[in-house]
Write a protein that holds these residues in place. Structure first.
Motif, short mmCIF file in Angstrom:
data_model
loop_
_atom_site.label_atom_id
_atom_site.label_comp_id
_atom_site.label_asym_id
_atom_site.label_seq_id
_atom_site.Cartn_x
_atom_site.Cartn_y
_atom_site.Cartn_z
N MET A 1 0.86 -0.99 0.01
CA MET A 1 -0.40 -0.05 0.02
C MET A 1 0.87 1.26 -0.18
SD MET A 1 -3.37 -0.65 2.40
CE MET A 1 -2.43 -1.28 4.02
N ARG A 2 0.45 2.41 -0.40
CA ARG A 2 0.95 3.50 -0.53
C ARG A 2 0.50 4.28 0.70
NH1 ARG A 2 2.52 6.33 -4.77
NH2 ARG A 2 1.57 8.58 -4.11
N ILE A 3 1.59 4.51 1.61
CA ILE A 3 1.43 5.01 2.90
C ILE A 3 1.93 6.28 3.20
CG2 ILE A 3 1.86 4.31 5.30
CD1 ILE A 3 1.76 1.50 4.72
N VAL A 4 1.45 7.16 3.75
CA VAL A 4 1.64 8.21 4.71
C VAL A 4 1.70 8.12 6.18
CG1 VAL A 4 1.21 10.76 5.03
CG2 VAL A 4 1.13 10.08 3.07
N PHE A 5 3.03 8.04 6.52
CA PHE A 5 3.28 7.84 7.96
C PHE A 5 3.20 9.23 8.69
CE2 PHE A 5 5.44 6.93 11.98
CZ PHE A 5 5.01 5.73 12.39
N MET A 6 2.43 9.32 9.95
CA MET A 6 2.37 10.38 10.73
C MET A 6 2.60 10.29 12.24
SD MET A 6 -1.02 12.09 9.33
CE MET A 6 -1.04 13.60 9.54
N GLY A 7 3.85 10.49 12.65
CA GLY A 7 4.34 10.47 14.00
C GLY A 7 5.46 11.31 14.32
N THR A 8 6.05 11.35 15.71
CA THR A 8 6.89 12.51 16.01
C THR A 8 7.85 11.88 16.96
OG1 THR A 8 5.50 14.37 15.83
CG2 THR A 8 7.28 14.61 17.02
N PRO A 9 7.78 11.33 18.20
CA PRO A 9 8.73 10.85 19.03
C PRO A 9 9.20 9.63 18.84
CG PRO A 9 6.65 10.50 19.97
CD PRO A 9 6.30 10.93 18.57
N GLN B 1 5.12 1.03 0.43
CA GLN B 1 5.62 2.17 0.06
C GLN B 1 5.25 3.29 0.94
OE1 GLN B 1 4.30 2.98 -4.09
NE2 GLN B 1 5.61 4.70 -4.09
N VAL B 2 6.14 3.65 1.55
CA VAL B 2 6.00 4.99 2.57
C VAL B 2 6.48 6.13 1.57
CG1 VAL B 2 6.55 6.07 4.88
CG2 VAL B 2 6.52 3.62 4.71
N ILE B 3 5.50 6.89 1.27
CA ILE B 3 5.47 7.94 0.03
C ILE B 3 5.86 9.36 0.85
CG2 ILE B 3 4.24 6.85 -1.59
CD1 ILE B 3 1.85 8.33 -0.72
N ALA B 4 5.90 9.35 2.30
CA ALA B 4 5.96 10.50 3.35
C ALA B 4 5.90 10.18 4.62
CB ALA B 4 4.94 11.70 2.86
N ALA B 5 6.62 10.96 5.25
CA ALA B 5 6.70 10.89 6.71
C ALA B 5 6.32 12.16 7.22
CB ALA B 5 8.04 10.52 7.31
N GLY C 1 -2.03 15.52 -2.03
CA GLY C 1 -1.38 15.27 -3.24
C GLY C 1 -0.58 14.08 -3.10
N TYR C 2 -0.41 13.58 -1.82
CA TYR C 2 0.22 12.11 -1.83
C TYR C 2 -0.64 10.95 -2.49
CZ TYR C 2 3.48 14.58 1.23
OH TYR C 2 4.43 15.31 1.98
N GLU C 3 -1.88 11.08 -2.59
CA GLU C 3 -2.62 10.05 -3.04
C GLU C 3 -2.32 8.74 -2.51
OE1 GLU C 3 -2.41 9.83 -7.18
OE2 GLU C 3 -3.42 11.75 -7.67
#
Length: 335
Positions: free
Chosen positions: A1-9, A25-29, A76-78
Motif C-alpha cells: 500500500m501507499r502509506i503516509v506515516f504520521m508520528g513524532t517521538p 511504500q511509505v511515500i511521506a513521513a 497530493g500524496y494520493e
C-alpha cells in the motif's frame, strides 16, 4: 500500500521501521517541526524525521496540519492509508476521510481505557497489572474510533515509564505490521468502543511530579516509576530540588523502645513517640535512606540533587550527609 506515516517521538519510530520492513511504500513521513535544543539553540530533529531520512523517505513538517496548504499537500500524496502514532496534532475530518482506507492510529493502551495523551505513565501510576496496544480506525473524537486489533502487554513489578514505553513501542510496531495487510484485504471487523468503560487521562505536566509525602508509600513508588524518565518525581532538600529516580516501599514494624532493630535493613521501626511528620527521614544507611509517608516508609535508592548528576544513594551520601530527622518537601527551586 501507499502509506503516509504520521508520528513524532521515539515511540513512533518502531512502527515506521516495521512498515518499511514489511515492504510497504511509505511515500511521506509527516512529523512536527524541528525544535531548538539547549542553550546553544541548535536544531533538534524529531526521531521520526531522523528515521525517515535514513530510509530516504520525504519529510513534511507542518506547523498546523489543519491549515488548507497542509491539507492540499496531504491530498497530493494520493495515499491508500495514513498510519498515525503519537503525531501530536489532531486531524480534521477532511484529513481522516482522505485516504482509501482512512487513518489508523497506534494507541498505547487497551481502549476504551486510558484514552488521552499519557497512557503509558498513567497505567503505572494507577497500579495496573497489564496494558497494551490498540490499532484503531480514527474518527473525529479523541481515541474514540472503532478498534481493529489489540495486543496485551503485562506490567512487571518494577516497571518504569521508560521500560514500558519500549515494550509498547515494540508491540505497536509488530501489531501495525500485522494489521496493514488485513486492512487491505478487508479481513478486520471494526469493533465499537464501549463508552461506559471509557476512561480519559490528560497530558502530564512537570508539576505533577512533586512528591506529596502525605500520600502512601506504594503510591509514591508508582509516581517515581511512572514518571521515569519524564517529567520525573521530585521533592526538596534545603531549598534545592531533589529528584527521586529509584525507590521502593519498605516494611516497618513497631517496637516498644521505638528504635530500629539491627540486622534488618529492610525493616525500619515506627517511632511510637515520634513528633515528626511526613517527609521526615527516619533512617539513613550506607545504601539508602527511608522517608516517612502518609502510610508506610519509602526506601530511596537513587537520587539527583539540583546541579548534580544522577547517582546511587551510597554515592550521594558521600557528598551530602543526610541525617535522621531531616525533612524533605519544602523549597522553591526547580530544575
Amino acid at each position: 500500500m501507499r502509506i503516509v506515516f504520521m508520528g513524532t517521538p521515539d515511540f513512533a519510530v518502531g512502527a515506521l521501521e516495521a512498515v518499511v520492513r514489511a515492504g510497504h511504500q511509505v511515500i511521506a513521513a509527516v512529523t512536527q517541526p524541528d525544535k531548538p535544543k539547549g542553550r546553544g539553540k541548535g536544531v533538534q530533529m524529531p526521531p521520526v524525521k531522523q528515521c525517515a531520512l535514513k530510509y530516504g523517505i520525504p519529510v513534511f513538517q507542518p506547523v498546523k496540519i489543519k491549515e488548507p496548504e497542509a491539507v492540499e499537500i496531504l491530498r497530493g500524496y494520493e495515499a491508500d492509508i495514513f498510519v498515525v502514532a503519537a503525531f501530536g496534532q489532531l486531524l480534521s475530518e477532511e484529513i481522516l476521510t482522505m485516504p482509501k482506507y482512512g487513518c489508523v492510529n497506534i494507541h498505547a493502551s487497551l481502549l476504551p481505557k486510558y484514552r488521552g495523551a499519557s497512557p503509558i505513565q498513567w497505567v503505572i501510576l494507577n497500579g495496573e497489572k497489564e496494558t497494551g496496544i490498540t490499532v484503531m480506525q480514527m474518527d473525529k473524537g479523541l481515541d474514540t474510533g472503532d478498534m481493529l486489533m489489540k495486543c496485551t502487554v503485562p506490567l512487571e513489578e518494577k516497571e518504569t515509564g521508560a521500560s514500558l514505553h519500549d515494550k509498547l513501542r515494540d508491540a505497536g510496531a509488530k501489531l501495525i505490521a500485522e494489521a496493514l495487510p488485513k486492512i487491505e484485504r478487508g479481513e478486520l471487523k471494526p469493533e465499537k468502543q464501549r463508552e461506559e468503560e471509557a476512561t480519559y487521562f490528560s497530558l502530564l505536566k512537570k508539576s505533577f511530579g512533586q512528591m506529596d509525602w502525605t500520600k502512601d508509600a506504594v503510591s509514591l513508588d508508582r509516581l517515581v516509576r511512572g514518571l521515569n524518565p519524564w517529567p520525573s518525581a521530585y521533592t526538596y532538600y534545603h531549598g534545592k530540588t531533589l529528584k527521586i529516580w529509584e525507590c521502593e516501599p519498605a516494611a516497618e514494624e513497631n517496637t516498644r523502645q521505638g528504635q530500629p532493630e539491627s540486622g534488618e535493613p529492610e525493616k525500619v521501626c515506627k517511632y511510637a513517640q515520634d513528633g515528626g511528620g511526613t517527609g521526615r527521614i527516619e533512617k539513613v544507611t550506607k545504601e539508602a535512606f527511608y522517608v516517612r509517608t502518609g502510610n508506610g516508609l519509602l526506601k530511596v535508592l537513587q537520587v539527583q540533587l539540583e546541579g548534580k548528576k544522577r547517582m546511587r544513594v551510597k554515592d550521594f551520601l558521600l557528598g551530602c550527609p543526610l541525617a535522621e530527622g531531616d525533612i524533605l518537601g519544602s523549597g522553591e527551586a526547580e530544575f
